[in-house]
Design a protein around this motif. Structure first.
Motif, short mmCIF file in Angstrom:
data_model
loop_
_atom_site.label_atom_id
_atom_site.label_comp_id
_atom_site.label_asym_id
_atom_site.label_seq_id
_atom_site.Cartn_x
_atom_site.Cartn_y
_atom_site.Cartn_z
N THR A 1 0.49 -1.13 -0.19
CA THR A 1 -0.29 0.17 -0.21
C THR A 1 1.17 1.42 0.12
O THR A 1 1.75 1.69 0.95
N THR B 1 -2.57 -1.49 -3.49
CA THR B 1 -3.73 -0.30 -3.22
C THR B 1 -3.12 0.76 -2.72
O THR B 1 -1.36 1.43 -2.83
N VAL B 2 -3.95 1.47 -3.30
CA VAL B 2 -3.57 3.19 -2.97
C VAL B 2 -5.04 3.86 -2.48
O VAL B 2 -5.26 3.62 -2.40
N LEU C 1 -3.73 8.59 -9.45
CA LEU C 1 -4.70 7.90 -8.94
C LEU C 1 -5.93 7.44 -10.63
O LEU C 1 -6.14 5.82 -10.54
N SER D 1 -3.42 4.26 -11.55
CA SER D 1 -3.30 3.33 -11.01
C SER D 1 -4.34 2.35 -11.13
O SER D 1 -4.48 1.08 -11.03
N MET D 2 -5.55 3.30 -11.57
CA MET D 2 -6.83 2.51 -11.45
C MET D 2 -7.30 2.14 -12.88
O MET D 2 -7.39 0.61 -13.27
N LYS E 1 -5.38 -1.28 -9.76
CA LYS E 1 -5.19 -1.04 -8.07
C LYS E 1 -6.51 -0.37 -7.67
O LYS E 1 -7.09 0.35 -8.14
N GLU E 2 -6.48 -0.56 -6.52
CA GLU E 2 -7.19 0.02 -5.29
C GLU E 2 -7.49 1.63 -5.57
O GLU E 2 -6.15 1.13 -4.91
N VAL E 3 -8.30 2.25 -5.02
CA VAL E 3 -8.06 3.13 -4.68
C VAL E 3 -9.12 3.95 -3.62
O VAL E 3 -10.89 3.73 -4.35
#
Length: 456
Positions: free
Chosen positions: A141, A198-199, A217, A220-221, A225-227
Motif C-alpha cells: 500500500t 492499493t492507494v 490515481l 493506478s485504476m 489497483k485499489e484506490v
C-alpha cells in the motif's frame, strides 16, 4: 506452493470457499444417498436438498463472516468459527431435510453427517492455515497525504497496518502529495504503480488536488489497483466511522435519513424483539429464584439494580439489571465500570461473566424503551461529558438503544470516556448501515461472545 502464496486476498477467499463447497457437496451426497431412507422422488428431492444445502451454507458463512481473512489475527479464530458454522449448518440441513422429505434416518450415517462435517471444515482450514494465516497475504500500500496532515501520518499508518498486520495492508511508502519529489518525478511514480496493490489518499479538499496526483490515481485504476479515500477505507475495513477525520463532512458521510425507516427493517426488529423477549423471558424467570437465593448468601442487598439511562430522542428511561456490585457502589459519584472493578462482588462477577446480570433488561424492551439490537444506552452524566468532547455523540439517540449492538461485539469492554468515543465509531457505522444482515451478524456474534465468555 510458492505460486499459491502469491494469490490475492480475494483469490484466497475463493480458493477456501471452493474447498468448503467440495466438503459440503460430499456430505450432502452422503445425506441424500446414504443417510435418508424411505420412498420419495429421489431426483426431485436430491436437487432440492443440494440447492437448499448450498444456499444455507453460503448464508450462514456470510452472517458469521468466516471468510474475513484480512481481520483474522489468530488461527484459533478461524478454526472456532469454522466449527460453529459446521455445527449450525449440519443440524440446519438435517432438520430441514427431515421436514421436507418426512422420512426415517439411518443413525450411523446421521452421526457421520452431524459429527464429521464440522470437523472436516475445521481440518480444511487447518491445512490452509499455512497459506491463509501463517503466510503473509498483505497488500502493498502507498499512503498519500497533504503536507499539513504530516503529524497524523504516523497514527494513520499505524491504524492501516493494525495489530500484526491482521487487516491485510502493509504501507510501503508514505508521500506528501504537495512534495516536489512527488510532482516532479514521473518515472518514480511509474515504478511505484508496478509495485503496489492499493492507494489510500488523505486530502482535505479534493478539488484542489494536484494534477500529478490525479493522474497518478487514474493510472493506478487503469492498472487495476485499489484506490480509497482514507475515510472510505476506514469504514470498509474496520466497519466503523473515523470521527477524528470526518470534520465538517460528518453528516455527508453518515447519510442520516430523518424519513421513515424501511418497513421490512422495522418488521424484522419487531419480530426479533418479540421472539427474544419470549425466549430470554423464560431464562429470566428461571434465573430469578436462583439469583435471589445466592444473593442472600454472597451478595446481600437488593436483587435488582435500577438506573436511569438516555434513550431514543434523548429521553431518560429506567434500565433494570441483577445487581452485581456492592450496595452504594457510587456513593462517591458516578463512575464507569471496569473489567476488574473492585466494586463487583464475587457472585456479581459470576453474573457478569455469563451475562446473567443483563437478563432483566427485557423489562425495558417490553416497555418499549429499548430494543434487543442497538447502541448501548448511557447515563446522562456521561452523555453530557461525551457531548462536550464530541458533538456527534447524541446522534446515537436517533434510534432505540439495545441490549447488544455492533460496538459491543466489535470492541472491548468500555472502561472510560475514550473507549466510549471509540465505540461511537461502531455505533454510527451501525446507524448508517443498519440492515437485517447486520442485525443477524450482531446476534450470532453475541451468541458466540456469551458461549466463550468474552468481555464486551
Amino acid at each position: 506452493m510458492n505460486k499459491l502464496l502469491t494469490l490475492s486476498v480475494v483469490e484466497r477467499k475463493l480458493f477456501l470457499f471452493t474447498g468448503d463447497m467440495v466438503i459440503v457437496i460430499f456430505y450432502l451426497y452422503l445425506l441424500v444417498n446414504r443417510t435418508l431412507k424411505g420412498t420419495f422422488d429421489s431426483d426431485k428431492h436430491s436437487v432440492t436438498i443440494f440447492i437448499i444445502g448450498i444456499i444455507l451454507f453460503s448464508v450462514i458463512a456470510y452472517i458469521i463472516d468466516i471468510y474475513n481473512l484480512e481481520r483474522a489475527s489468530k488461527p484459533i479464530t478461524i478454526f472456532s468459527l469454522s466449527l460453529i458454522v459446521g455445527v449450525l449448518y449440519s443440524f440446519s440441513v438435517f432438520f430441514i431435510t427431515i421436514i421436507l422429505i418426512n422420512t426415517t434416518v439411518s443413525r450411523p450415517y446421521l452421526m457421520v453427517f452431524l459429527a464429521l462435517l464440522p470437523f472436516s471444515l475445521t481440518a480444511w482450514r487447518l491445512i490452509c492455515s499455512n497459506f491463509f494465516i501463517s503466510q503473509p497475504f498483505l497488500k502493498k500500500t502507498i499512503f498519500l497525504y497533504e503536507k499539513n496532515f504530516e503529524n497524523d501520518v504516523i497514527d494513520n499508518v499505524s491504524n492501516i497496518e493494525g495489530k500484526n498486520n491482521s487487516n491485510g495492508f502493509n504501507v510501503k511508502l508514505s508521500i506528501a502529495t504537495n512534495q516536489e519529489g512527488f510532482t516532479k518525478n514521473p518515472e518514480r511514480l511509474k515504478k511505484i504503480i508496478d509495485k503496489i496493490d492499493t492507494v489510500i489518499i488523505r486530502i482535505k479538499n479534493y478539488q484542489e488536488m494536484p494534477k500529478e496526483v490525479e493522474q497518478f490515481l487514474t493510472k493506478s485504476m487503469y492498472f487495476g489497483k485499489e484506490v480509497f479515500t482514507y475515510t472510505s477505507f476506514y469504514e470498509s475495513t474496520y466497519e466503523a466511522l473515523p470521527l477524528n477525520l470526518l470534520g465538517n463532512n460528518f453528516y455527508e458521510v453518515l447519510h442520516l435519513k430523518n424519513t421513515r425507516s424501511h418497513y421490512i427493517q422495522k418488521l424484522f426488529t419487531k419480530i426479533v424483539d418479540f421472539s427474544l423477549c419470549f425466549v430470554v423471558g423464560i431464562f429470566f424467570g428461571l434465573a430469578v429464584p436462583f439469583v435471589c437465593f445466592f444473593n442472600f448468601f454472597f451478595n446481600k442487598g437488593p436483587l435488582f439494580y435500577i438506573q436511569k439511562r438516555i434513550g431514543k430522542k434523548g429521553k431518560e428511561f429506567k434500565i433494570y439489571k441483577f445487581r452485581s456490585m456492592v450496595v452504594d457502589a457510587e456513593k462517591l459519584g458516578a463512575k464507569m465500570a471496569t473489567n476488574n472493578d473492585a466494586r463487583i462482588t464475587p457472585f456479581g462477577g459470576v453474573l457478569r461473566k455469563f451475562r446473567i446480570d443483563e437478563l432483566p433488561q427485557i423489562i425495558s424492551v417490553i416497555r418499549g424503551d429499548m430494543s434487543f439490537i442497538g447502541p448501548r444506552p448511557e447515563r446522562k452524566v456521561f452523555v453530557d461529558q461525551l457531548d462536550k468532547i464530541n458533538p456527534f455523540y447524541s446522534v446515537r439517540h436517533v434510534i432505540k438503544p439495545g441490549i447488544t449492538g455492533w460496538a459491543q461485539v466489535k470492541y472491548k469492554y468500555g472502561e472510560n470516556l475514550e473507549d466510549s468515543l471509540r465505540k461511537l465509531e461502531y455505533d454510527l457505522y451501525y446507524i448508517k448501515n443498519r440492515s437485517i444482515t447486520l442485525d443477524l451478524r450482531i446476534l450470532f456474534k453475541t451468541v458466540t461472545t456469551i458461549i466463550f465468555s468474552r468481555g464486551v
